[in-house]
Design a protein around this motif. Structure first.
Motif, PDB file in Angstrom:
ATOM      1  N   ASN A 198      39.983  35.325  33.900  1.00  0.00           N
ATOM      2  CA  ASN A 198      40.836  35.722  32.738  1.00  0.00           C
ATOM      3  C   ASN A 198      41.134  34.656  32.187  1.00  0.00           C
ATOM      4  O   ASN A 198      41.578  33.549  32.696  1.00  0.00           O
ATOM      5  CB  ASN A 198      42.091  36.499  33.176  1.00  0.00           C
ATOM      6  N   GLU A 199      41.056  34.831  30.559  1.00  0.00           N
ATOM      7  CA  GLU A 199      41.561  33.353  29.852  1.00  0.00           C
ATOM      8  C   GLU A 199      42.921  34.147  29.094  1.00  0.00           C
ATOM      9  O   GLU A 199      43.096  35.156  28.502  1.00  0.00           O
ATOM     10  CB  GLU A 199      40.675  33.154  28.600  1.00  0.00           C
ATOM     11  N   GLN A 200      44.143  33.302  29.329  1.00  0.00           N
ATOM     12  CA  GLN A 200      45.248  33.400  28.607  1.00  0.00           C
ATOM     13  C   GLN A 200      46.089  34.593  28.749  1.00  0.00           C
ATOM     14  O   GLN A 200      46.742  35.020  28.086  1.00  0.00           O
ATOM     15  CB  GLN A 200      45.044  33.070  27.281  1.00  0.00           C
ATOM     16  N   CYS A 201      46.062  35.144  29.875  1.00  0.00           N
ATOM     17  CA  CYS A 201      46.890  36.277  30.084  1.00  0.00           C
ATOM     18  C   CYS A 201      48.309  36.176  30.053  1.00  0.00           C
ATOM     19  O   CYS A 201      49.315  36.855  29.788  1.00  0.00           O
ATOM     20  CB  CYS A 201      46.613  37.155  31.356  1.00  0.00           C
ATOM     21  N   PHE A 202      48.866  34.846  30.467  1.00  0.00           N
ATOM     22  CA  PHE A 202      50.311  34.571  30.557  1.00  0.00           C
ATOM     23  C   PHE A 202      50.607  34.252  29.024  1.00  0.00           C
ATOM     24  O   PHE A 202      51.803  34.603  28.537  1.00  0.00           O
ATOM     25  CB  PHE A 202      50.412  33.255  31.317  1.00  0.00           C
ATOM     26  N   PRO A 233      40.513  38.346  44.302  1.00  0.00           N
ATOM     27  CA  PRO A 233      41.283  37.410  43.413  1.00  0.00           C
ATOM     28  C   PRO A 233      41.204  37.327  41.930  1.00  0.00           C
ATOM     29  O   PRO A 233      40.232  37.924  41.269  1.00  0.00           O
ATOM     30  CB  PRO A 233      40.686  36.118  43.712  1.00  0.00           C
ATOM     31  N   VAL A 234      42.302  36.880  41.404  1.00  0.00           N
ATOM     32  CA  VAL A 234      42.101  36.678  39.829  1.00  0.00           C
ATOM     33  C   VAL A 234      42.166  35.149  39.443  1.00  0.00           C
ATOM     34  O   VAL A 234      43.049  34.325  39.901  1.00  0.00           O
ATOM     35  CB  VAL A 234      43.493  37.326  39.194  1.00  0.00           C
ATOM     36  N   LEU A 235      40.977  34.767  38.863  1.00  0.00           N
ATOM     37  CA  LEU A 235      40.862  33.340  38.309  1.00  0.00           C
ATOM     38  C   LEU A 235      41.348  33.426  37.095  1.00  0.00           C
ATOM     39  O   LEU A 235      40.430  33.616  36.091  1.00  0.00           O
ATOM     40  CB  LEU A 235      39.410  32.881  38.613  1.00  0.00           C
ATOM     41  N   ASN A 236      42.544  32.624  36.761  1.00  0.00           N
ATOM     42  CA  ASN A 236      43.125  32.693  35.466  1.00  0.00           C
ATOM     43  C   ASN A 236      43.012  31.271  34.974  1.00  0.00           C
ATOM     44  O   ASN A 236      43.200  30.355  35.749  1.00  0.00           O
ATOM     45  CB  ASN A 236      44.573  33.179  35.432  1.00  0.00           C
ATOM     46  N   ILE A 237      42.894  31.115  33.661  1.00  0.00           N
ATOM     47  CA  ILE A 237      42.793  29.940  32.902  1.00  0.00           C
ATOM     48  C   ILE A 237      43.631  29.923  31.639  1.00  0.00           C
ATOM     49  O   ILE A 237      43.603  30.939  30.843  1.00  0.00           O
ATOM     50  CB  ILE A 237      41.604  29.491  32.485  1.00  0.00           C
ATOM     51  N   GLU A 238      44.595  28.900  31.404  1.00  0.00           N
ATOM     52  CA  GLU A 238      45.406  28.915  30.190  1.00  0.00           C
ATOM     53  C   GLU A 238      45.116  27.673  29.742  1.00  0.00           C
ATOM     54  O   GLU A 238      44.830  26.370  30.131  1.00  0.00           O
ATOM     55  CB  GLU A 238      47.027  28.898  30.788  1.00  0.00           C
ATOM     56  N   TYR A 239      45.183  27.567  28.241  1.00  0.00           N
ATOM     57  CA  TYR A 239      45.045  26.206  27.393  1.00  0.00           C
ATOM     58  C   TYR A 239      46.385  25.508  26.997  1.00  0.00           C
ATOM     59  O   TYR A 239      46.154  24.209  26.777  1.00  0.00           O
ATOM     60  CB  TYR A 239      44.131  26.887  26.444  1.00  0.00           C
ATOM     61  N   LEU A 282      45.428  29.914  39.175  1.00  0.00           N
ATOM     62  CA  LEU A 282      45.660  29.561  37.796  1.00  0.00           C
ATOM     63  C   LEU A 282      45.160  28.010  37.772  1.00  0.00           C
ATOM     64  O   LEU A 282      45.654  27.381  38.474  1.00  0.00           O
ATOM     65  CB  LEU A 282      47.129  29.886  37.373  1.00  0.00           C
ATOM     66  N   ILE A 283      44.380  27.718  36.652  1.00  0.00           N
ATOM     67  CA  ILE A 283      44.322  26.457  36.059  1.00  0.00           C
ATOM     68  C   ILE A 283      44.906  26.134  34.730  1.00  0.00           C
ATOM     69  O   ILE A 283      44.736  27.244  33.844  1.00  0.00           O
ATOM     70  CB  ILE A 283      43.035  25.974  36.451  1.00  0.00           C
ATOM     71  N   ILE A 284      45.009  24.916  34.429  1.00  0.00           N
ATOM     72  CA  ILE A 284      45.334  24.735  32.822  1.00  0.00           C
ATOM     73  C   ILE A 284      44.327  23.777  32.510  1.00  0.00           C
ATOM     74  O   ILE A 284      44.077  22.646  33.102  1.00  0.00           O
ATOM     75  CB  ILE A 284      46.644  24.279  32.529  1.00  0.00           C
ATOM     76  N   LYS A 285      43.566  23.942  31.387  1.00  0.00           N
ATOM     77  CA  LYS A 285      42.636  22.927  30.897  1.00  0.00           C
ATOM     78  C   LYS A 285      42.594  23.035  29.369  1.00  0.00           C
ATOM     79  O   LYS A 285      43.332  23.835  28.714  1.00  0.00           O
ATOM     80  CB  LYS A 285      41.173  23.432  31.291  1.00  0.00           C
TER      81      LYS A 285
END
Length: 278
Positions: A189-193, A210-216, A234-237
């Motif tokens: 997922n991208e940017q659910c937060f 698992p949920v692999l989440n990425i935020e920008y 979750l990772i931030i990139k």
């Protein structure tokens, strides 16, 4: 189970499929030469651009390798671009030059192309795949697509991946999770937060996937506590998806999880011995 350094983590096997597990860390890099030194249990990398030797190197370091391709769009720079008939090419994607939406109703036309991509993933040694743009029906594709058209297409892709021993992640496509969670091994997922959409991903966690989440555009202070509570990885990139990893929120103690599973298996084994002795 695999061992890397002093960290032990478990890999989930589902009918011969190697899938990510809740609590594992991850990295995604879709541009430039892959930096294999990043400490992450899972690497998401480009199917076409990354050579087999890099995947082998990641495996030697104990990484799970997920290979990215687009299942919902045509990209004119891909080596198989000439395989797409004009009849399946729709509207251009905004802000993505050279990319067009696909008519996902035409599974008979798209099947040889997508199956060849999955075969490429197998030949390169990928453990799983990340098919992007999995919600064509919800976009201005140029086709009159319906909800069930997307379900049929995404199910086709998932079944084909699993038949080849590949795990598969559902990319975004939040509204269809209730109908697709059983067909997929993890969520990407991208940017659910950022868009306040994370509750939609709960069915994956509830199904022990698992949920692999990425935020920008957010910071660790903004999201890590919530991600940990949800058991998201979750990772931030930066949006260019180069190697740089700004933040990696640790959602699980992998060693503790592995130890817990070992105890469970020991107890189960002891119970079976007890039954066999009766």
């Amino acid at each position: 189970r695999r061992v890397h350094g002093d960290r032990m983590f478990c890999v989930l096997f589902v009918f011969g499929v190697t899938a990510p597990k809740i609590g594992q860390t991850w990295q995604i890099q879709l541009m430039s030469t892959i930096d294999t030194s990043i400490e992450a249990d899972i690497y998401d990398i480009d199917l076409f651009d990354v050579p087999k030797r890099t995947i082998s190197e990641l495996h030697d370091k104990g990484r799970i390798v997920i290979c990215y391709f687009s299942s919902g769009t045509f990209e004119d720079w891909r080596t198989d671009a000439d395989s797409f008939p004009d009849s399946v090419l729709g509207n251009d994607l905004a802000d993505w030059a050279g990319e067009k939406w696909l008519d996902i109703r035409e599974i008979s036309s798209l099947s040889p192309i997508m199956l060849a991509r999955l075969d490429l993933a197998v030949s390169k040694g990928c453990d799983g795949v990340d098919p992007d743009n999995a919600n064509v029906y919800a976009n201005d594709s140029g086709f009159e697509l319906e909800y069930n058209d997307q379900i049929a297409y995404n199910t086709f892709i998932a079944n084909a991946a699993r038949e080849r021993g590949l795990s598969i992640g559902l990319k975004n496509d939040l509204d269809q999770i209730p109908d697709l969670v059983s067909h997929y091994d993890f969520a990407l997922n991208e940017q659910c937060f950022a868009f306040d959409e994370c509750d939609a991903l709960t069915p994956f966690i509830d199904d022990n996937k698992p949920v692999l989440n990425i935020e920008y555009d957010l910071t660790a202070k903004d999201v890590c506590a919530d991600a940990n509570e949800r058991k998201f990885s979750l990772i931030i990139k930066k949006k260019d998806l180069q190697a740089e990893l700004i933040t990696q929120c640790l959602t699980w103690d992998s060693a503790s999880a592995a130890a817990s599973l070992s105890v469970t298996l020991f107890l189960m084994f002891g119970t079976l011995i007890g039954f066999s002795a009766l």
